[in-house]
Scaffold this motif. Structure first.
Motif, PDB file in Angstrom:
ATOM      1  N   GLY A 110      41.693 -32.479 132.100  1.00 17.03           N
ATOM      2  CA  GLY A 110      42.859 -31.993 130.736  1.00 17.03           C
ATOM      3  C   GLY A 110      42.894 -30.726 131.013  1.00 17.03           C
ATOM      4  O   GLY A 110      43.879 -29.237 130.299  1.00 17.03           O
ATOM      5  N   LYS A 111      41.753 -29.580 131.093  1.00 15.32           N
ATOM      6  CA  LYS A 111      41.498 -28.647 131.139  1.00 15.32           C
ATOM      7  C   LYS A 111      41.595 -27.730 132.668  1.00 15.32           C
ATOM      8  O   LYS A 111      41.513 -28.355 133.762  1.00 15.32           O
ATOM      9  N   GLU A 112      41.850 -26.184 132.409  1.00 13.34           N
ATOM     10  CA  GLU A 112      41.858 -25.411 134.031  1.00 13.34           C
ATOM     11  C   GLU A 112      40.385 -25.354 133.800  1.00 13.34           C
ATOM     12  O   GLU A 112      39.459 -25.486 133.099  1.00 13.34           O
ATOM     13  N   VAL A 168      32.916 -31.767 134.604  1.00  9.97           N
ATOM     14  CA  VAL A 168      32.243 -31.445 135.394  1.00  9.97           C
ATOM     15  C   VAL A 168      31.784 -30.018 136.438  1.00  9.97           C
ATOM     16  O   VAL A 168      33.355 -29.334 136.769  1.00  9.97           O
ATOM     17  N   TYR A 169      30.961 -29.749 137.143  1.00  4.74           N
ATOM     18  CA  TYR A 169      30.228 -28.664 137.845  1.00  4.74           C
ATOM     19  C   TYR A 169      30.006 -27.974 138.716  1.00  4.74           C
ATOM     20  O   TYR A 169      29.573 -28.777 139.295  1.00  4.74           O
TER      21      TYR A 169
END
Length: 126
Positions: free
Chosen positions: A42-44, A93-94
């Motif tokens: 849900g984030k940029e 997630v990286y």
């Protein structure tokens, strides 16, 4: 084109450490600046850290300075992200990415990076 494969993610308790690796294909890896980004649901996608082609310069997100360290080994075509004192809010997630455009500065926006890995999940439990 360069292909990137991240590894080293996993589940860790708050306060713990992880080291992410990103292996790159291609003989021109040493020509590229490399970056790490992360994206939570849900984030940029946000900038984490980046390193110049020679490893002579690095940049970090202000909020992560002192806890995360980026490094690279051009002989191994690999870039690393050492993450210490992990917090639950580091759960994401990286992604590693390559900036194949010659620049006089280290870019921090996702749009500047041309090649991306598939990502590795990092989960920090409280």
């Amino acid at each position: 084109q360069v292909q990137l494969v991240e590894s080293g993610g996993g589940l860790v308790q708050a306060g713990g450490s992880l080291r992410l690796s990103c292996a790159a294909s291609g003989r021109t890896f040493s020509n590229y600046a490399m970056g790490w980004f992360r994206q939570a649901p849900g984030k940029e996608r946000e900038f984490v850290a980046a390193i110049s082609w020679s490893a002579g310069s690095t940049r970090y997100a202000d909020s992560l300075k002192g806890r995360f360290t980026i490094s690279r080994d051009n002989a191994k075509n690999t870039v690393y992200l050492q993450m210490n004192s992990l917090k639950p809010e580091d759960t994401s997630v990286y992604y590693c990415a390559a900036d194949r455009t010659p620049r006089t500065y280290i870019a921090t926006t996702p749009g500047a990076y041309n090649s991306w890995g598939q990502g590795t999940q990092v989960t920090v439990s409280s």
